[in-house]
Design an enzyme around this catalytic site. Structure first.
Site: not given
Ligand code: CTP
Length: 403
Positions: A209, A305, A336
């Protein structure tokens, strides 16, 4: 709080030098030991005797000064101070600092310093707006300098705009909060993830990304400034790493998870800034996938996650999450925060923040919603660290701290 602290006040040429004299008085009154170094042009605006009388310390102006006590003054003066404040910092001086020039006592000791640097710009509004000045200020910020101001308003030249140096009381306040911030996380172990992850598809391709790592690195820098022992786990970035205690480089989400789980038992505060890829290829092709005329479907499976894994642990550290949203910022952020059981979640608009040097943040915690108006990421990071400290101090001690 600021007693027994030493400040080196660097005064460069500008009419705002008179405000620096008042700041020197206020800081000395607060118990800070202020030593002044003036450039030659600064002496055209205010005399060294003014600073000497207000601070009770000798004032230095000359690189070639042969004072036995200050032999090698260009190094010694910066070794015996905890902070250098340049006020006023002229456009010319900022340009010299940004480029590492050392052609007088003040530039030389800034280059030879091993302490923090704070600068209070003061110049004509057109000089401030000039792309060259903006570039120089941005370089200084990237190098870790704390830039305070300038303010908007009527200028000595009669024009109106950005470029006025902050008032003496604001300078004193900034120094005071620096010394306060310095000890905020003394003895605390902070773990930070930053940057993107890269999930391989074949030998040469992958899913990633646009995360630059700038926010995570800024948070690591600010936590270090606050006295924490910082471990930074980073995906691939093009940035020079901040001065942390430990840097762990990882590629994929699974590698980041393993690195995080290894560090968690020694962690008081976990700040998850990384943009972790939510999916990875079910199978990584060991060779480069060859092009054909057919549709290609890549089977993706969910990545762990990382943040949720940590908050689900029996005794998690104090956890802070970030959220990059492209729409419905507040609603998505609140969902979240709840789902990941976070005392604090920091949200921003992905389109504006990713890769940029500045960001606008919204903080969600039990007390509600707080906005941090647009500012350089390092400044936002310093504000975040103060906010995290306030929440952390009110939180119950974790098992890590009891141990
Ligand atoms: N995060 C994580 N591991 C993942 C995805 C996210 O630790 N596989 C953590 C990120 O570092 C951040 C938080 O969770 O602190 C939210 O990340 P974000 O990418 O905004 O959200 P997602 O939980 O991935 O949800 P979405 O992509 O559906 O918005």
């Amino acid at each position: 709080m600021a007693e027994n602290k030493r400040l080196l006040l660097g005064v460069t040429g500008g009419v705002a030098a008179y405000k620096a004299a008042e700041a020197a008085r206020l800081l000395t009154q607060q118990g800070i030991d202020v030593t002044t170094v003036m450039t030659e042009s600064a002496c055209h605006f205010v005399g060294p005797a003014t600073f000497q009388s207000l601070t009770g310390n000798p004032v230095y102006t000359d690189l070639w000064e042969t004072n036995a006590m200050q032999n090698m003054a260009h190094i010694n003066l910066s070794r015996t101070t905890e902070l250098i404040l340049i006020a006023p910092a002229s456009a010319d001086f900022i340009a010299k600092l940004a480029n590492g020039l050392a052609d007088d006592l003040l530039t030389t000791l800034c280059l030879a310093r091993n302490c923090s640097l704070m600068i209070a710009p003061a110049m004509n509004q057109q000089m401030w707006k000039n792309p060259a000045t903006q570039r120089n200020v941005s370089m200084l910020r990237q190098d870790g300098a704390i830039v305070i101001g300038p303010a908007d308003g009527l200028q000595a030249c009669g024009e109106t705009g950005m470029g006025r140096m902050l008032e003496a009381s604001e300078l004193a306040e900034a120094v005071h909060s620096f010394f306060h911030m310095e000890k905020l996380f003394d003895g605390k172990r902070v773990l930070i993830t930053a940057g993107p992850t890269f999930e391989a598809i074949d030998a040469v391709r992958g899913i990633t990304n646009k995360s630059s790592g700038k926010m995570g690195y800024a948070v690591a820098q600010a936590a270090t400034e606050a006295g924490a022992s910082v471990t930074l786990i980073s995906g691939a970035t093009c940035l020079a790493p901040p001065p942390v205690d430990k840097l762990v480089s990882v590629t994929s989400a699974n590698e980041m998870l393993q690195a995080v789980l290894t560090e968690i038992p020694q962690t008081d505060i976990f700040i998850s800034v990384a943009a972790v890829a939510d999916y990875r290829a079910a199978k990584i092709n060991p060779q480069k996938i060859k092009k054909t005329d057919q549709h290609l479907t890549i089977d993706l499976v969910a990545n762990p996650d990382i943040l949720l894994t940590v908050t689900d642990l029996p005794n998690p550290p104090f956890c802070v999450g970030f959220a990059a949203e492209t729409e419905n910022l507040e609603q998505n952020a609140q969902t979240k925060r709840k789902k990941k059981n976070l005392p604090l979640l920091i949200a921003n608009q992905a389109q504006d923040a990713i890769g940029a040097d500045e960001s606008e943040l919204t903080l969600f915690d039990d007390a509600g919603k707080h906005s941090l108006t647009k500012a350089a990421k390092i400044e936002q990071a310093r504000r975040l660290i103060q906010h995290i400290h306030a929440l952390y101090s009110q939180s119950k001690p974790t098992s890590h701290e009891k141990n």
